[in-house]
Design a protein around this motif. Sequence first.
Motif, PDB file in Angstrom:
ATOM      1  N   ASP A  55      -0.469   1.985  12.676  1.00 44.00           N
ATOM      2  CA  ASP A  55      -1.214   2.373  13.866  1.00 44.00           C
ATOM      3  C   ASP A  55      -2.699   2.112  13.710  1.00 44.00           C
ATOM      4  OD1 ASP A  55      -1.468   4.213  11.885  1.00 44.00           O
ATOM      5  OD2 ASP A  55      -1.126   5.980  13.130  1.00 44.00           O
ATOM      6  N   CYS A  56      -3.204   2.113  12.482  1.00 39.47           N
ATOM      7  CA  CYS A  56      -4.614   1.814  12.253  1.00 39.47           C
ATOM      8  C   CYS A  56      -4.806   1.380  10.804  1.00 39.47           C
ATOM      9  CB  CYS A  56      -5.490   3.036  12.558  1.00 39.47           C
ATOM     10  SG  CYS A  56      -7.265   2.677  12.507  1.00 39.47           S
ATOM     11  N   THR A  74       0.850  -1.181   0.000  1.00 38.07           N
ATOM     12  CA  THR A  74       0.000   0.000   0.000  1.00 38.07           C
ATOM     13  C   THR A  74       0.893   1.241   0.000  1.00 38.07           C
ATOM     14  OG1 THR A  74      -0.114  -0.073   2.423  1.00 38.07           O
ATOM     15  CG2 THR A  74      -1.871  -1.159   1.208  1.00 38.07           C
ATOM     16  N   THR A  75       0.501   2.276  -0.762  1.00 38.25           N
ATOM     17  CA  THR A  75       1.405   3.404  -0.973  1.00 38.25           C
ATOM     18  C   THR A  75       0.853   4.761  -0.554  1.00 38.25           C
ATOM     19  OG1 THR A  75       0.576   3.726  -3.239  1.00 38.25           O
ATOM     20  CG2 THR A  75       2.449   2.216  -2.937  1.00 38.25           C
ATOM     21  N   GLU A  76      -0.448   4.855  -0.234  1.00 41.16           N
ATOM     22  CA  GLU A  76      -1.048   6.156   0.063  1.00 41.16           C
ATOM     23  C   GLU A  76      -1.739   6.127   1.419  1.00 41.16           C
ATOM     24  OE1 GLU A  76      -2.895   8.076  -3.634  1.00 41.16           O
ATOM     25  OE2 GLU A  76      -2.929   5.948  -4.140  1.00 41.16           O
ATOM     26  N   ASN A  77      -1.473   7.127   2.232  1.00 42.09           N
ATOM     27  CA  ASN A  77      -2.060   7.206   3.570  1.00 42.09           C
ATOM     28  C   ASN A  77      -3.549   7.555   3.505  1.00 42.09           C
ATOM     29  OD1 ASN A  77       0.467   6.703   4.651  1.00 42.09           O
ATOM     30  ND2 ASN A  77       0.934   8.857   4.990  1.00 42.09           N
ATOM     31  N   GLY A 115       2.060   1.308   3.717  1.00 38.13           N
ATOM     32  CA  GLY A 115       3.376   0.678   3.754  1.00 38.13           C
ATOM     33  C   GLY A 115       3.337  -0.822   3.942  1.00 38.13           C
ATOM     34  N   THR A 116       2.153  -1.402   4.126  1.00 39.75           N
ATOM     35  CA  THR A 116       2.028  -2.844   4.339  1.00 39.75           C
ATOM     36  C   THR A 116       2.314  -3.607   3.049  1.00 39.75           C
ATOM     37  OG1 THR A 116       0.371  -2.494   6.063  1.00 39.75           O
ATOM     38  CG2 THR A 116       0.461  -4.677   5.073  1.00 39.75           C
ATOM     39  N   ILE A 117       3.029  -4.736   3.165  1.00 43.29           N
ATOM     40  CA  ILE A 117       3.379  -5.568   2.010  1.00 43.29           C
ATOM     41  C   ILE A 117       2.744  -6.947   2.160  1.00 43.29           C
ATOM     42  CG2 ILE A 117       5.263  -6.637   0.710  1.00 43.29           C
ATOM     43  CD1 ILE A 117       7.055  -4.343   1.618  1.00 43.29           C
TER      44      ILE A 117
END
Length: 441
Positions: A139-140, A103-106, A359-361
């Motif tokens: 964090d969430c 994932t690349t976008e907050n 940032g999760t892979i």
Amino acid sequence: MGTAWPLRREAAGSCGVRAAVMAAALRGCRRAVPFIAVLKLLLLLGTAVGSARATVYFREQFLDGAKWKKRWMNSEYKPDFGKFNLTAGKFYGDPVLDKGLQTTENSKFYAISSRFKPFSNKGKTLVIQYTVKHEQKIDCGGGYVKIFPSNLDQKKLSGDSHYYIMFGPDICGSDTKKVHVILNYKNKPHPIKKLIRCKVDGYTHLYTLIIRPDQTYKVKIDNEMVASGNLEDDLDFLPPKKINDPTVKKPVDWDDRIEIDDPNDVKPEDWDEPEYIMDMRAEKPGDWDDVVNGEWHYPRVKNPLYRGEWKPRQIDNPNYRGVWPHPQIDNPNYSPDYSIYIFENISVIGLDIWQVRAGTIFDNFLITDDEEYAEDFGDETWGETKGPEKEMNIKQTEEEQARERAMEEEYFKQQFKKKLERKIQSGRDRAEKNTDTKAEL
């Protein structure tokens, strides 16, 4: 690479074949091919030979570069879904083997899925497995996967899409750090009643859900069992087998109060004080007009002597008999269902999640009917790179700390140098001033 059809593993002498192939590969590649290439070959061979019973319905390791985009479809249900990128992240055990969807976008919803040949798990074990790395120390946000039937419109995938199974970690603040196990039964999702803690350390972890034809299940993290049980007992699919007998009532003299009011405790005479009192120190404003504003009254303020409602202190009940054991009977509305575990036309795996900090892979997806094969696959993928990944992260952390220390030292060095220069300059200024003063005298 991805797999979109069932793979039947070799039947006879598979363990010997596998060992021979691996040995030959090592002998043939030892001189000319880098070790990592051999490892990739062994990983691919390891999924093709081994257990005689295993059928692989889906496997995705993202080993073929950008070709993953042909197998995975982004949802178009919303125009602002977050985007995925193929990467091994900031730290990894291997730059190729550890590549996955990141994932690349907050603060975004994400929706992506991959289709495979439909199958039914009737009479078979169902194993769903994948790896997830929250290298951003999330964090969430969700890190779970969903399994869908074949009629899913992948372009319209959203949180409202009907799914069969939802499985994996979910983290939000300090309260939610759990592994979801949600199964659909008669078009209604049923979450597991047990609390299963997920991993939160930022490294890659292996999550495995096993559903067996005997209607038992098992959840594993990093190939270690963390929960198991019976589907009927741990998820509210069916009415309870037993219920309280409605014809029997608790005896009138049964006292189940653990504590009672102390009969010897008496309310103090000075206890009763009003909650609010008039502030007699207040003065009527000079410009107060009784005709316009009405009659002026002292304002009310909180009474500092107010202690609330008086209640006698509690003591142990000498007549306490415990919780009354209500007699139980068979529930007339209960009837067993031995097909709870069955899902027909399983055909899509997807990521339908929300993340505050991206940032999760996600990597090493596997759907199979063999527990042993899944465990071996986990050992040959996550198991091979977990150690080097941690070592790389520790090395990066130490290097970053060294850089920070060097920057701090340089900063203090410059500060000391500036201070010394100011002191020298101040001494020169004083010397010049004294010289001028003497000259004037």
